[in-house]
Design a protein around this motif. Sequence first.
Motif, PDB file in Angstrom:
ATOM      1  N   GLY A   1      36.281 -15.835 -24.061  1.00  0.00           N
ATOM      2  CA  GLY A   1      36.758 -15.071 -25.211  1.00  0.00           C
ATOM      3  C   GLY A   1      36.616 -15.777 -26.539  1.00  0.00           C
ATOM      4  O   GLY A   1      37.097 -15.278 -27.569  1.00  0.00           O
ATOM      5  N   GLU A   2      35.958 -16.930 -26.545  1.00  0.00           N
ATOM      6  CA  GLU A   2      35.713 -17.616 -27.820  1.00  0.00           C
ATOM      7  C   GLU A   2      34.776 -16.775 -28.676  1.00  0.00           C
ATOM      8  O   GLU A   2      33.919 -16.052 -28.166  1.00  0.00           O
ATOM      9  N   VAL A   3      34.924 -16.889 -29.999  1.00  0.00           N
ATOM     10  CA  VAL A   3      34.053 -16.120 -30.888  1.00  0.00           C
ATOM     11  C   VAL A   3      32.807 -16.897 -31.283  1.00  0.00           C
ATOM     12  O   VAL A   3      31.884 -16.340 -31.888  1.00  0.00           O
ATOM     13  N   GLY A   4      32.743 -18.183 -30.944  1.00  0.00           N
ATOM     14  CA  GLY A   4      31.573 -18.986 -31.248  1.00  0.00           C
ATOM     15  C   GLY A   4      31.943 -20.447 -31.415  1.00  0.00           C
ATOM     16  O   GLY A   4      33.038 -20.873 -31.041  1.00  0.00           O
ATOM     17  N   ALA A   5      31.002 -21.210 -31.984  1.00  0.00           N
ATOM     18  CA  ALA A   5      31.204 -22.651 -32.102  1.00  0.00           C
ATOM     19  C   ALA A   5      30.573 -23.185 -33.387  1.00  0.00           C
ATOM     20  O   ALA A   5      29.615 -22.615 -33.924  1.00  0.00           O
ATOM     21  N   ILE A   6      31.122 -24.287 -33.852  1.00  0.00           N
ATOM     22  CA  ILE A   6      30.560 -25.083 -34.944  1.00  0.00           C
ATOM     23  C   ILE A   6      30.273 -26.458 -34.364  1.00  0.00           C
ATOM     24  O   ILE A   6      31.157 -27.054 -33.732  1.00  0.00           O
ATOM     25  N   VAL A   7      29.057 -26.977 -34.581  1.00  0.00           N
ATOM     26  CA  VAL A   7      28.693 -28.266 -33.997  1.00  0.00           C
ATOM     27  C   VAL A   7      28.039 -29.149 -35.055  1.00  0.00           C
ATOM     28  O   VAL A   7      26.969 -28.815 -35.578  1.00  0.00           O
ATOM     29  N   GLN A   8      28.691 -30.246 -35.363  1.00  0.00           N
ATOM     30  CA  GLN A   8      28.021 -31.288 -36.144  1.00  0.00           C
ATOM     31  C   GLN A   8      27.272 -32.152 -35.143  1.00  0.00           C
ATOM     32  O   GLN A   8      27.871 -32.938 -34.415  1.00  0.00           O
TER      33      GLN A   8
ATOM     34  N   VAL B   1      22.417 -28.980 -30.659  1.00  0.00           N
ATOM     35  CA  VAL B   1      22.671 -28.021 -29.581  1.00  0.00           C
ATOM     36  C   VAL B   1      21.319 -27.662 -28.973  1.00  0.00           C
ATOM     37  O   VAL B   1      20.264 -27.900 -29.565  1.00  0.00           O
ATOM     38  N   ARG B   2      21.342 -27.060 -27.788  1.00  0.00           N
ATOM     39  CA  ARG B   2      20.085 -26.645 -27.169  1.00  0.00           C
ATOM     40  C   ARG B   2      20.257 -25.298 -26.462  1.00  0.00           C
ATOM     41  O   ARG B   2      21.326 -24.697 -26.504  1.00  0.00           O
ATOM     42  N   ASP B   3      19.166 -24.834 -25.829  1.00  0.00           N
ATOM     43  CA  ASP B   3      19.177 -23.541 -25.122  1.00  0.00           C
ATOM     44  C   ASP B   3      19.608 -22.421 -26.059  1.00  0.00           C
ATOM     45  O   ASP B   3      20.435 -21.566 -25.710  1.00  0.00           O
ATOM     46  N   VAL B   4      19.061 -22.441 -27.265  1.00  0.00           N
ATOM     47  CA  VAL B   4      19.482 -21.464 -28.265  1.00  0.00           C
ATOM     48  C   VAL B   4      19.200 -20.032 -27.801  1.00  0.00           C
ATOM     49  O   VAL B   4      19.989 -19.122 -28.064  1.00  0.00           O
ATOM     50  N   GLY B   5      18.083 -19.841 -27.095  1.00  0.00           N
ATOM     51  CA  GLY B   5      17.794 -18.513 -26.572  1.00  0.00           C
ATOM     52  C   GLY B   5      18.875 -18.015 -25.636  1.00  0.00           C
ATOM     53  O   GLY B   5      19.234 -16.824 -25.653  1.00  0.00           O
ATOM     54  N   HIS B   6      19.404 -18.902 -24.817  1.00  0.00           N
ATOM     55  CA  HIS B   6      20.467 -18.544 -23.875  1.00  0.00           C
ATOM     56  C   HIS B   6      21.713 -18.100 -24.644  1.00  0.00           C
ATOM     57  O   HIS B   6      22.304 -17.046 -24.361  1.00  0.00           O
ATOM     58  N   SER B   7      22.139 -18.892 -25.616  1.00  0.00           N
ATOM     59  CA  SER B   7      23.353 -18.544 -26.370  1.00  0.00           C
ATOM     60  C   SER B   7      23.155 -17.250 -27.150  1.00  0.00           C
ATOM     61  O   SER B   7      24.092 -16.463 -27.307  1.00  0.00           O
ATOM     62  N   ARG B   8      21.929 -17.006 -27.620  1.00  0.00           N
ATOM     63  CA  ARG B   8      21.660 -15.730 -28.297  1.00  0.00           C
ATOM     64  C   ARG B   8      21.768 -14.560 -27.328  1.00  0.00           C
ATOM     65  O   ARG B   8      22.322 -13.513 -27.672  1.00  0.00           O
ATOM     66  N   ARG B   9      21.228 -14.745 -26.136  1.00  0.00           N
ATOM     67  CA  ARG B   9      21.242 -13.638 -25.169  1.00  0.00           C
ATOM     68  C   ARG B   9      22.659 -13.228 -24.779  1.00  0.00           C
ATOM     69  O   ARG B   9      22.924 -12.050 -24.525  1.00  0.00           O
ATOM     70  N   VAL B  10      23.552 -14.192 -24.720  1.00  0.00           N
ATOM     71  CA  VAL B  10      24.933 -13.858 -24.337  1.00  0.00           C
ATOM     72  C   VAL B  10      25.790 -13.505 -25.554  1.00  0.00           C
ATOM     73  O   VAL B  10      26.967 -13.179 -25.419  1.00  0.00           O
ATOM     74  N   GLY B  11      25.199 -13.593 -26.762  1.00  0.00           N
ATOM     75  CA  GLY B  11      25.927 -13.220 -27.964  1.00  0.00           C
ATOM     76  C   GLY B  11      26.991 -14.207 -28.377  1.00  0.00           C
ATOM     77  O   GLY B  11      28.067 -13.817 -28.843  1.00  0.00           O
TER      78      GLY B  11
END
Length: 248
Positions: A140-147, A150-160
Amino acid sequence: MTPVVAVDLPPKLTGKIAPDRILMTRTPRPPHGLVEGFKSIVDASSVISDIMDEMGITGATGASVLKPTIAGSTMVGPALTVRNIVQREHVYETARGHVNRMAEFEAHNLALPGDVVVIDGVAGISNMGGISAQTGKRQGEVGAIVQGGVRDVGHSRRVGYPIWATEITPVTGKWRIETIEINGDIQIAGVRVSPGDIVVADETGVCFIPLERAPEVLARALEKASSETRKCDAIDAGVSVADLPTNA
């Protein structure tokens, strides 16, 4: 500074971080209506950045530094903080021995719906991958901020699951990173962030708003947003430039 409070540990820990390094198992919750109020503001990061300037609050960072991975995304929520450092051992030794001390999954374990995971991470290395993002989405998180990376950006995009990060890299953090603290004070792009601080992120940038000052920031930001709407309406109505209303 948000006070550290004594609370019971959750029933199940991942085992990758010592319990005494989890300073709070639940982040402070925002007052009712606060998150929804910030969500209602168009071009929120710019409006809020102006208000924080007027109030003497440091907290805005541009999207050229913390880059959004999903175009057009916006998010608002309380910060659940994570601090990572580089493992002491050489990566070839830790990879051979499968020594994985990353523990952002513990943050997912602690997350409540609406939380934003904020990671003070390591540069050039992935501090969050696709499976982690998918887990965060499920929690249920709305997202993340990372200093950091990160990787697998396509994966995180696919799951929204939107992420604002300083870097994108395929290099895993599994054998390179150690999570040393969850829900303590961290620093992101020179801004101090405490657990429960309100995170507002959009295509223009990210604002970290101290929780105790967030109600006043919201009230003033709503006034400014309303004033800007009136000015835009006047522009659309054909009002001459000289007669356009000014923003206080």
